[in-house]
Design a protein around this motif. Structure first.
Motif, short mmCIF file in Angstrom:
data_model
loop_
_atom_site.label_atom_id
_atom_site.label_comp_id
_atom_site.label_asym_id
_atom_site.label_seq_id
_atom_site.Cartn_x
_atom_site.Cartn_y
_atom_site.Cartn_z
N ARG A 154 13.60 35.41 36.20
CA ARG A 154 13.75 34.49 37.33
C ARG A 154 12.52 34.51 38.22
NH1 ARG A 154 19.98 36.14 39.03
NH2 ARG A 154 21.03 35.09 37.27
N LEU A 155 12.00 35.70 38.47
CA LEU A 155 10.82 35.82 39.32
C LEU A 155 9.60 35.16 38.68
CD1 LEU A 155 9.80 36.98 41.99
CD2 LEU A 155 9.31 39.13 40.81
N SER A 156 9.46 35.33 37.38
CA SER A 156 8.34 34.71 36.66
C SER A 156 8.43 33.19 36.69
CB SER A 156 8.31 35.20 35.21
OG SER A 156 8.13 36.60 35.15
N LEU A 157 9.64 32.66 36.44
CA LEU A 157 9.84 31.21 36.48
C LEU A 157 9.55 30.67 37.88
CD1 LEU A 157 10.76 28.58 35.14
CD2 LEU A 157 13.13 29.20 35.74
N GLY A 158 10.02 31.38 38.91
CA GLY A 158 9.77 30.96 40.28
C GLY A 158 8.30 30.98 40.62
N THR A 159 7.59 32.01 40.15
CA THR A 159 6.16 32.13 40.42
C THR A 159 5.38 30.97 39.80
OG1 THR A 159 6.29 34.55 40.52
CG2 THR A 159 4.11 33.59 40.12
N SER A 161 6.54 28.06 38.85
CA SER A 161 6.96 26.78 39.43
C SER A 161 6.30 26.52 40.78
CB SER A 161 8.49 26.74 39.58
OG SER A 161 9.13 26.89 38.33
N ILE A 162 6.30 27.55 41.64
CA ILE A 162 5.72 27.38 42.98
C ILE A 162 4.22 27.17 42.90
CG2 ILE A 162 5.27 28.57 45.17
CD1 ILE A 162 8.03 29.89 44.86
N LEU A 163 3.53 27.98 42.10
CA LEU A 163 2.08 27.83 41.99
C LEU A 163 1.70 26.48 41.39
CD1 LEU A 163 0.97 31.40 40.81
CD2 LEU A 163 0.64 30.36 43.06
N LEU A 164 2.46 26.04 40.38
CA LEU A 164 2.16 24.75 39.76
C LEU A 164 2.38 23.61 40.76
CD1 LEU A 164 1.40 23.17 37.23
CD2 LEU A 164 3.83 23.16 36.59
N LEU A 165 3.47 23.68 41.52
CA LEU A 165 3.74 22.66 42.52
C LEU A 165 2.65 22.61 43.58
CD1 LEU A 165 5.67 20.54 43.74
CD2 LEU A 165 6.82 22.43 44.93
N LEU A 166 2.23 23.78 44.07
CA LEU A 166 1.18 23.83 45.09
C LEU A 166 -0.15 23.32 44.53
CD1 LEU A 166 1.96 27.29 46.74
CD2 LEU A 166 2.38 25.02 47.69
N ALA A 167 -0.45 23.66 43.28
CA ALA A 167 -1.70 23.21 42.67
C ALA A 167 -1.73 21.69 42.53
CB ALA A 167 -1.88 23.87 41.30
N ILE A 168 -0.62 21.11 42.07
CA ILE A 168 -0.56 19.65 41.91
C ILE A 168 -0.65 18.96 43.27
CG2 ILE A 168 0.94 17.74 41.23
CD1 ILE A 168 2.04 19.55 39.01
N LEU A 169 0.09 19.47 44.24
CA LEU A 169 0.06 18.87 45.59
C LEU A 169 -1.33 18.95 46.20
CD1 LEU A 169 1.67 17.64 47.93
CD2 LEU A 169 2.15 19.97 48.71
N PHE A 170 -1.98 20.10 46.05
CA PHE A 170 -3.33 20.27 46.59
C PHE A 170 -4.31 19.31 45.92
CE2 PHE A 170 -7.53 22.22 46.55
CZ PHE A 170 -7.72 22.49 47.90
#
Length: 342
Positions: A154-159, A161-170
């Motif tokens: 769960r922690l790996s999936l969350g990590t 997902s969050i990093l990918l979302l932030l990278a795309i948004l940035f």
């Protein structure tokens, strides 16, 4: 989070030492041919070594080692991050040596995001490994959810997902303007107060996050070192020393690969947002940032050492640890000290 390659400059005029400090920010964006050659050779070497080592690690972990505990699962995620980082290097090499509008657009929109996404995911997974070892050695008799395989997944999936979302948004926000910062140089950072503000706050947040993670890893090492020092001398002394050295090596790799880049990062951010406008210091910070970024990339070659040290099944598969347990074999420790060191 993607830290885009803002300066890949070209300057087609001779600059004397008297005019350097009088240049505008636009005129100051340049690099030397010698430095570009140095970066290219370094990236090619890192790519060649990294692709061999990580291909071997990928084959061992995903073809022969099941997910039996949290550390193995974190190590598998680290293999994925390192492999993707290494695979992004050829585009970076082409961008530095054959700059073009289309290649720069592809790099800024996609490749740079992959590169920095995987660099920061490596930072997190190394921290998770250190925290798991801390709980196993310092608090071995307590059952923490953090050490469970389900929590690791769960922690790996969350990590990711969050990093990918932030990278795309940035990437979307920083590239929303079609006008490049320099008309004669393909770069990622655009003109405009909005883009500079996004750039500054995003990377400052990443900087704070990194040093919080670093403090956590240092704390884990100190606590592990203290705990192992308090254990009675016994036949397990060799295991005590090995456990202490393993986490020390993880800490050293972390310092060598990531700390120099993040020390340079804040003044470099200030130079890119023109809070540092002196041309000389902008050039110095550019060279320092690019050099420290090579060290960060080198992490993809150092991590296989961590795979070797932290996983008995990995060593066994390579025929380097005849005493290592098979992946499905279970050991029964005789006491708390043995629980700490297994």
């Amino acid at each position: 989070m993607a830290h885009l390659e803002e300066v890949s400059p070209v300057l087609n005029k001779t600059i004397t030492s008297e005019t350097v400090n009088n240049l505008t920010t636009a005129d100051c964006n340049f690099t030397s041919e010698g430095f570009t050659i140095f970066k290219t050779i370094a990236c090619i070497l890192i790519f060649a070594i990294g692709i061999i080592l990580n291909s071997l690690a990928f084959w061992v972990y995903f073809c022969h080692i099941p997910n039996t505990n949290a550390i193995i699962f974190y190590l598998k995620n680290l293999v994925i991050a390192d492999s993707l980082l290494v695979l992004s290097l050829p585009i970076k090499i082409l961008k530095d040596n054959r700059p073009s509008a289309n290649l720069n657009k592809a790099y800024c929109s996609f490749i740079a995001c992959i590169f920095y996404l995987n660099m920061y995911s490596s930072v997190f997974f190394l921290a998770y490994i250190a925290a798991t070892r801390y709980l196993k050695i310092v608090r071995p008799l307590r059952n923490y959810a953090f050490r469970n395989l389900k929590t690791a997944k769960r922690l790996s999936l969350g990590t990711w997902s969050i990093l990918l979302l932030l990278a795309i948004l940035f990437a979307i926000l920083i590239n929303k303007d079609n006008k490049p910062k320099l008309s004669n140089s393909p770069i990622c950072l655009r003109d405009g107060v909005g883009q500079r503000a996004i750039y500054f706050f995003a990377h400052t947040a990443g900087l704070v996050m990194f040093f919080v993670v670093l403090a956590g890893i240092c704390y884990c090492y100190l606590q592990i070192s203290t705990q192992l020092h308090l254990l009675p001398s016994s036949p397990s002394l060799k295991k005590q020393t090995k456990a202490k050295n393993n986490i020390l090596i993880l800490l050293v790799v972390f310092f060598i690969c990531f700390v120099p880049y993040h020390i340079i990062k804040l003044p470099y951010i200030l130079s890119q947002t023109e809070l540092i406008s002196d041309c000389y210091w902008q050039r110095v910070l550019y060279y320092a940032k690019e050099s420290s970024l090579l060290l960060s990339t080198l992490n993809a070659c150092f991590d296989p050492v961590i795979y070797f040290l932290f996983c008995k099944a990995f060593r066994s598969k390579l025929g380097l640890d005849k005493r290592a347990l098979e992946p499905n074999e279970i050991s029964v420790p005789a006491n708390a000290s043995q629980v700490m060191l297994d």
